[in-house]
Design a protein around this motif. Structure first.
Motif: not given
Length: 224
Positions: A47-54, A73-77
């Protein structure tokens, strides 16, 4: 003293934590600041990765230990996204080595979940301004946690071997957690010149941010 934030700028913030009580506490504290706008939240790394882009936040507070996709893992992405936000790890400080991995992955620092409310707001502002959210004591603990990693130290020395003398000076200053203003004063340069040098040096070293470069300085034995 922490750098002053730009009073005219509203900081777009996303909070990531799998504990509803922690999310509620952070929201309560941070919404009290007129210049902080919590644009989203997430409860796991995916959800964090999605939120970063959104939401395109300026800062993300990222819990490291979450079920499913964890914070590391989220930070790496997220750091691979175009113009990524400043990523600040949230931790209880029960594992120095895990926080160290987050810093190496691209986090610009970390905050204890027990950070007093008045300090939390200021540190979010510091992160938004592009500065390291990492005290000297915390930096010493991180370096201590990586002590004895001979291969990493050797790699760090190799990565810094092509830097010019001026770039090495800059890197040593970053290892001491110095701001651009402090570096400019120490090296008798303008802040604009320092900013330009630091930006080029980060690209040259392949570092995502000042925190990674400062950690690299310690690993290479350039900073005490």
């Amino acid at each position: 003293m922490a750098p002053e934030a730009n009073a005219d700028k509203t900081i777009r913030l996303v909070i990531v934590d799998d504990e509803p009580m922690v999310l509620a506490h952070l929201r309560t504290v941070l919404t009290s600041a007129a210049d902080i706008d919590i644009v989203g939240q997430a409860q796991d790394g995916a959800e964090a990765v999605e939120a970063a882009g959104r939401f395109r936040p300026d800062v993300m507070l990222m819990d490291l230990r979450m079920p499913g996709v964890d914070g590391l893992t989220a930070i790496e992405r997220i750091v691979k996204l175009p113009d990524p936000p400043a990523l600040v790890a949230l931790t209880t400080f029960d594992s120095d080595s895990y926080v160290l991995k987050a810093l190496r992955a691209g986090a610009s620092g970390f905050l204890l979940k027990s950070t007093p409310p008045e300090d939390l707001i200021g540190l979010v502002r510091v992160a938004a301004d592009g500065h390291t959210v990492l005290s000297k004591e915390a930096a010493r603990r991180m370096v201590s946690a990586s002590a004895g990693e001979h291969e990493r130290s050797q790699e760090a020395r190799e990565r810094t071997s092509d830097l010019t003398d001026r770039e090495l000076d800059m890197l040593i200053c970053l290892g001491e957690g110095m701001s651009n203003a402090a570096i400019a004063a120490k090296l008798h340069l303008s802040e604009a010149t320092v900013k330009s040098y630091v930006s080029r040096m980060l690209t040259k070293l392949g570092c995502a941010n000042r925190t990674q470069a400062g950690l690299l300085a310690h690993e290479a034995g350039l900073s005490g």
